[in-house]
Design a protein around this motif. Sequence first.
Motif, PDB file in Angstrom:
ATOM      1  N   ALA A 178       4.670 -11.797  11.141  1.00  0.00           N
ATOM      2  CA  ALA A 178       5.617 -12.003  11.701  1.00  0.00           C
ATOM      3  C   ALA A 178       6.438 -11.266  11.758  1.00  0.00           C
ATOM      4  N   ALA A 179       6.737 -10.080  10.558  1.00  0.00           N
ATOM      5  CA  ALA A 179       7.650  -9.331  10.040  1.00  0.00           C
ATOM      6  C   ALA A 179       6.900  -7.803  11.336  1.00  0.00           C
ATOM      7  N   VAL A 180       6.724  -7.693  11.397  1.00  0.00           N
ATOM      8  CA  VAL A 180       5.894  -6.573  12.724  1.00  0.00           C
ATOM      9  C   VAL A 180       6.493  -6.909  13.482  1.00  0.00           C
ATOM     10  N   VAL A 181       6.123  -8.078  14.277  1.00  0.00           N
ATOM     11  CA  VAL A 181       7.058  -8.864  15.340  1.00  0.00           C
ATOM     12  C   VAL A 181       8.810  -8.909  15.410  1.00  0.00           C
ATOM     13  N   GLU A 182       8.668  -8.856  14.413  1.00  0.00           N
ATOM     14  CA  GLU A 182      10.490  -8.920  14.244  1.00  0.00           C
ATOM     15  C   GLU A 182      10.906  -7.637  14.075  1.00  0.00           C
ATOM     16  N   MET A 183      10.355  -6.760  13.177  1.00  0.00           N
ATOM     17  CA  MET A 183      11.109  -5.110  13.415  1.00  0.00           C
ATOM     18  C   MET A 183      10.904  -4.508  14.423  1.00  0.00           C
ATOM     19  N   LEU A 184       9.598  -4.731  15.668  1.00  0.00           N
ATOM     20  CA  LEU A 184       9.813  -4.546  17.090  1.00  0.00           C
ATOM     21  C   LEU A 184      10.982  -5.026  17.947  1.00  0.00           C
ATOM     22  N   VAL A 279       3.059   1.917  17.828  1.00  0.00           N
ATOM     23  CA  VAL A 279       1.487   0.907  17.324  1.00  0.00           C
ATOM     24  C   VAL A 279       1.498   0.577  16.345  1.00  0.00           C
ATOM     25  N   VAL A 280       1.135  -0.151  15.655  1.00  0.00           N
ATOM     26  CA  VAL A 280       1.792  -1.113  14.253  1.00  0.00           C
ATOM     27  C   VAL A 280      -0.072  -1.772  14.536  1.00  0.00           C
ATOM     28  N   GLY A 281      -0.629  -1.244  12.494  1.00  0.00           N
ATOM     29  CA  GLY A 281      -1.544  -1.526  12.097  1.00  0.00           C
ATOM     30  C   GLY A 281      -1.241  -3.431  10.897  1.00  0.00           C
ATOM     31  N   PHE A 282      -2.609  -2.941  10.529  1.00  0.00           N
ATOM     32  CA  PHE A 282      -2.248  -4.110   9.360  1.00  0.00           C
ATOM     33  C   PHE A 282      -3.043  -4.104   8.400  1.00  0.00           C
ATOM     34  N   ASP A 283      -2.781  -3.794   6.831  1.00  0.00           N
ATOM     35  CA  ASP A 283      -4.407  -3.676   5.931  1.00  0.00           C
ATOM     36  C   ASP A 283      -3.830  -1.840   5.352  1.00  0.00           C
ATOM     37  N   ASP A 284      -2.961  -1.365   5.596  1.00  0.00           N
ATOM     38  CA  ASP A 284      -2.777  -0.153   4.735  1.00  0.00           C
ATOM     39  C   ASP A 284      -4.358   0.291   4.502  1.00  0.00           C
ATOM     40  N   GLN A 285      -4.981   0.507   5.220  1.00  0.00           N
ATOM     41  CA  GLN A 285      -6.253   0.807   4.405  1.00  0.00           C
ATOM     42  C   GLN A 285      -6.996   2.464   4.770  1.00  0.00           C
ATOM     43  N   LEU A 296       0.903   6.364  10.792  1.00  0.00           N
ATOM     44  CA  LEU A 296       0.604   4.679  11.542  1.00  0.00           C
ATOM     45  C   LEU A 296       1.487   4.273  10.674  1.00  0.00           C
ATOM     46  N   THR A 297       2.363   3.343  10.926  1.00  0.00           N
ATOM     47  CA  THR A 297       3.267   1.995  10.339  1.00  0.00           C
ATOM     48  C   THR A 297       2.464   1.212  10.607  1.00  0.00           C
ATOM     49  N   THR A 298       1.978   0.235  10.047  1.00  0.00           N
ATOM     50  CA  THR A 298       1.393  -0.909   8.934  1.00  0.00           C
ATOM     51  C   THR A 298       1.837  -2.099   7.772  1.00  0.00           C
ATOM     52  N   VAL A 299       0.588  -2.949   7.841  1.00  0.00           N
ATOM     53  CA  VAL A 299       1.697  -3.198   6.845  1.00  0.00           C
ATOM     54  C   VAL A 299       0.539  -4.005   5.110  1.00  0.00           C
ATOM     55  N   THR A 300       1.175  -3.685   4.375  1.00  0.00           N
ATOM     56  CA  THR A 300      -0.343  -3.885   3.012  1.00  0.00           C
ATOM     57  C   THR A 300      -0.363  -4.874   2.327  1.00  0.00           C
ATOM     58  N   LEU A 301      -1.580  -4.961   2.270  1.00  0.00           N
ATOM     59  CA  LEU A 301      -2.188  -6.450   1.220  1.00  0.00           C
ATOM     60  C   LEU A 301      -1.558  -6.474   0.214  1.00  0.00           C
ATOM     61  N   PRO A 302      -1.706  -7.449  -0.754  1.00  0.00           N
ATOM     62  CA  PRO A 302      -1.169  -7.028  -2.448  1.00  0.00           C
ATOM     63  C   PRO A 302      -1.743  -7.411  -3.219  1.00  0.00           C
ATOM     64  N   LEU A 339       5.118  -1.543   6.499  1.00  0.00           N
ATOM     65  CA  LEU A 339       5.575  -0.182   5.299  1.00  0.00           C
ATOM     66  C   LEU A 339       5.645   0.627   7.165  1.00  0.00           C
ATOM     67  N   GLU A 340       6.730   1.273   7.197  1.00  0.00           N
ATOM     68  CA  GLU A 340       7.195   1.618   8.676  1.00  0.00           C
ATOM     69  C   GLU A 340       6.604   3.505   8.157  1.00  0.00           C
ATOM     70  N   ARG A 341       6.421   3.918   8.965  1.00  0.00           N
ATOM     71  CA  ARG A 341       6.379   5.335   8.979  1.00  0.00           C
ATOM     72  C   ARG A 341       6.002   6.065  10.270  1.00  0.00           C
ATOM     73  N   GLU A 342       5.366   6.653  11.533  1.00  0.00           N
ATOM     74  CA  GLU A 342       5.830   7.652  12.528  1.00  0.00           C
ATOM     75  C   GLU A 342       5.362   7.304  13.931  1.00  0.00           C
ATOM     76  N   SER A 343       4.612   5.582  14.014  1.00  0.00           N
ATOM     77  CA  SER A 343       4.247   5.607  15.381  1.00  0.00           C
ATOM     78  C   SER A 343       4.923   4.445  15.958  1.00  0.00           C
ATOM     79  N   VAL A 344       5.957   4.041  15.840  1.00  0.00           N
ATOM     80  CA  VAL A 344       7.159   3.203  15.997  1.00  0.00           C
ATOM     81  C   VAL A 344       7.648   3.639  16.177  1.00  0.00           C
TER      82      VAL A 344
END
Length: 353
Positions: A178-184, A279-285, A296-302, A339-344
């Motif tokens: 949801a945070a990704v969508v809200e940011m976009l 483009v946004v990902g998920f996992d911060d792998q 890549l802007t992405t979401v990190t898992l705890p 985690l916002e980087r350069e892909s957005v």
Amino acid sequence: MTGSRMTEKTAGIRDVAAHAGVSQTTVSHVLNATPHTRVSEDTAARVRAAAEELGYRPNRFARGLRTHASDMIGLVTEEIATTPHAGRIILGAQEEASRRNLTLAIINSELNPDPEVDSAQVQAFLDRQADGIIYATVYHDEIVAPENLRSRPAVLIGARDASGSIPAVMPDERAGAAAVVEMLVAKGHRRIGFAASVEDVPATRGRLLGYQQAMQAAGLPNDDLVAFGSADARGGYAATLELLDREPTAVFCYNDRMAMGAYRAAGERGLVIPADLSVVGFDDQAPIPDSLFPTLTTVTLPHYEMGAWAVSTLASLLHGKDEEALLAAHPTVLACPLLERESVAPPRSAALL
């Protein structure tokens, strides 16, 4: 000295007590984290400082004979020890165990398609007198724990207990998506595609739900903006090509591997990231997000935090400091930071306004 070896005297509990100016009983309470004792924080800090200064190390063998405690906890994993993410779970658990003077032992089990947990790996730790057990899984929202897992204090990572009797910790996949969508949306995007995974795992359901709920909350249609693929670069490539036919300004990918495929699809269509497509990902792998261009802007898992939480909570249960029934009734959910980087970037239509 001929025929003998000089030995250095090891500091004992009496030495620590004398150095801190307290009784030996107080030292024992502090260093063993004895529950329900009245020792002020100042006194406890003084005892710990004295023990550190003198190099005091508890005799675990003797303590075990007195208390029937091994100071060992077991971590059973369902294949996560071979995934890219598991290292952070293990690191968090190991560092928290070390901080608490506990030994962490690990058994890597095969992925279990059945929600009923196999008791064999649990029994292996019980046979070795583990004081408590952590069970980690990535396959189920809910598991059925065997009776032997209930025979000792236990904690779950990644799933809740069907009976509601074992404390658990999980990542908040839904809120992270949801945070990704809200940011976009905040950047001006209205056509936000989601490259979803076909794998039937908790992360798939949580991330899709978070995307859908956030899109609905923003008043944005999304029925035609979801495409499914395998949870890898090939799947991301195919899903993104399908989405690009529907003219999104941003593509949110189920994970970073799918985002790799999204980059390729965008390039083949002559689109520049992020000028033409965010483009946004998920996992911060690691090392994917920093290896892509743009990053890549992405979401990190705890993962680290879940491992540390599990050990900390288990240690508290072992010492009677937490209410097990309350923790089990309300599983702990940890945030997945964006985690916002350069892909957005804002879409071109918004940039022209």
